[in-house]
Motif scaffolding. Structure first.
Motif, short mmCIF file in Angstrom:
data_model
loop_
_atom_site.label_atom_id
_atom_site.label_comp_id
_atom_site.label_asym_id
_atom_site.label_seq_id
_atom_site.Cartn_x
_atom_site.Cartn_y
_atom_site.Cartn_z
N VAL A 132 0.83 -1.20 0.00
CA VAL A 132 0.00 0.00 0.00
C VAL A 132 0.87 1.26 0.00
N ILE A 133 1.93 1.23 0.78
CA ILE A 133 2.86 2.37 0.81
C ILE A 133 3.45 2.61 -0.58
N GLY A 134 3.83 1.54 -1.26
CA GLY A 134 4.37 1.66 -2.62
C GLY A 134 3.36 2.24 -3.58
N ILE A 135 2.12 1.80 -3.48
CA ILE A 135 1.04 2.34 -4.31
C ILE A 135 0.88 3.84 -4.05
N SER A 136 0.89 4.21 -2.77
CA SER A 136 0.74 5.60 -2.39
C SER A 136 1.88 6.46 -2.94
N GLN A 137 3.09 5.99 -2.79
CA GLN A 137 4.25 6.76 -3.25
C GLN A 137 4.21 6.97 -4.76
N ALA A 144 1.01 7.18 4.82
CA ALA A 144 0.92 6.91 3.38
C ALA A 144 -0.51 6.96 2.87
N ILE A 145 -1.48 6.76 3.78
CA ILE A 145 -2.88 6.71 3.37
C ILE A 145 -3.60 7.99 3.80
N ASP A 146 -4.77 8.20 3.18
CA ASP A 146 -5.55 9.40 3.48
C ASP A 146 -6.84 9.06 4.21
N GLY A 147 -7.17 7.80 4.25
CA GLY A 147 -8.39 7.37 4.92
C GLY A 147 -8.43 5.86 5.01
N ASN A 148 -9.46 5.37 5.66
CA ASN A 148 -9.73 3.93 5.70
C ASN A 148 -11.20 3.70 5.39
N GLY A 149 -11.48 2.66 4.61
CA GLY A 149 -12.84 2.24 4.36
C GLY A 149 -13.15 1.03 5.22
N GLN A 150 -14.39 0.93 5.69
CA GLN A 150 -14.79 -0.21 6.50
C GLN A 150 -16.22 -0.61 6.18
N GLU A 151 -16.40 -1.87 5.85
CA GLU A 151 -17.73 -2.40 5.60
C GLU A 151 -18.32 -3.01 6.88
#
Length: 326
Positions: free
Chosen positions: A40-45, A82-89
């Motif tokens: 996820v960090i790699g995707i973000s960067q 690295a992230i801007d938010g979290n989604g949760q179902e």
């Protein structure tokens, strides 16, 4: 001759067993949670190098926000930054069955992690699966009381724009230019009920949702263009919304553009078992460089297509793939 052949067969058998054992040892050495964080960090960067304002929002797998995966663990700072938010179902409704309240123990468990991310400055987007008006109202109320932005989905297929409530929760005419400004969202990743792209665009632009989560592809397999995404960014009341693209990173989908016909009979090293609950979706060794190259890091990658289509961010699914390997 028979003796020599037998020895050769035994050697081959032992080598095969040794190879399997070596692979098991190697897999046992993988820190599956950290590998997902790194992914996820790699995707973000990569995304933010192309567009600094691009939002990265993992869905589920919320345990990654702490170093040890425990509710009271130390925050995983590099991941959270690295992230801007979290989604949760299924936070308040849908955990066991749709339109049923999530058990209190599961709700409290998830909220403990979600609050770690929220306290780090990230936006929390929750999707509850409920369809009776009383439960939908309760879902919006409880999420708002906890500081979360929510969507009460009356179809788990996420294929429609709910007609209830008649007025969108926290509806407004503001210009939404950043994730933390959004007060509501629409989760509409399955466009199969819309005959054309134009019909999909017309339906969305007739609403005043602050944020839309959708797929890059229409049902005919064509990509939504940058001009089409730009159309979707205007609300009916003249305000603007963010448009976020759904992307599964923990499973490979055989209906996506990247799928190669030979994988049906000869799987690449990183392709794993089919998900028994979702036909055509396959587990992947997500830490494998060849799979990650499908997702991001180059001009042919899935994420580059999303960036080129002028989306405002990405909603990453199957983050909890680490649970399968653990």
């Amino acid at each position: 001759m028979k003796s020599t052949l037998l020895i050769q067969l035994l050697i081959i058998s032992c080598l095969a067993c040794s190879s399997d054992d070596d692979e098991d040892v190697l897999l046992a050495d993988v820190d599956y949670r950290q590998e997902m964080r790194n992914y996820v960090i790699g995707i973000s960067q990569y995304a933010k190098a192309n567009n600094p304002g691009f939002a990265v929002i993992p869905q589920n797998g919320i345990e990654l926000v702490t170093v040890n995966g425990e509710e009271d663990g130390s925050p995983s700072s590099e991941y959270l930054e690295a992230i801007d938010g979290n989604g949760q179902e299924d936070l308040f409704y849908g955990y066991d069955n749709d339109d049923e309240a999530t058990p209190a123990v599961d709700n409290e468990y998830l909220r403990a992690f979600l609050d770690v991310s929220k306290n780090a400055g990230n936006t929390i987007l929750t999707t509850d699966y409920c369809f009776t008006p009383a439960n939908m109202d309760d879902s919006y109320s409880q999420n708002e009381n906890n500081g979360y932005i929510s969507f009460a989905a009356d179809h788990r297929e996420l294929d429609n724009i709910p007609v209830y409530p008649a007025a969108i929760h926290n509806e407004n005419a503001q210009v939404i230019s950043a994730l933390d400004q959004a007060q509501n969202f629409l989760y509409l990743i399955n466009p199969e009920k819309f005959a054309t792209k134009a019909a999909f665009i017309d339906a969305v632009t007739s609403t005043n949702y602050d944020l839309l989560i959708m797929d890059l592809f229409f049902t005919d397999g064509t990509v939504f263009s940058a001009s089409e995404i730009d159309q979707l960014k205007t609300k009916a009341n003249g305000g603007t919304r963010l448009v976020i693209c759904y992307m599964s990173i923990g499973e490979a989908e055989d209906y996506r553009y990247y799928w190669q016909a030979e994988w049906d009979s000869s799987k690449p090293e990183w392709l794993d078992a089919e998900n028994p609950d979702w036909a055509g979706n396959y587990k992947v060794k997500y830490w494998h460089p060849e799979w990650q190259a499908v997702i991001y890091g180059n001009d042919d990658s899935y994420l580059k297509k999303i960036l080129d289509a002028n989306f405002d961010g990405v909603y990453l699914d199957i983050i909890d793939a680490f649970e399968y390997y653990e």
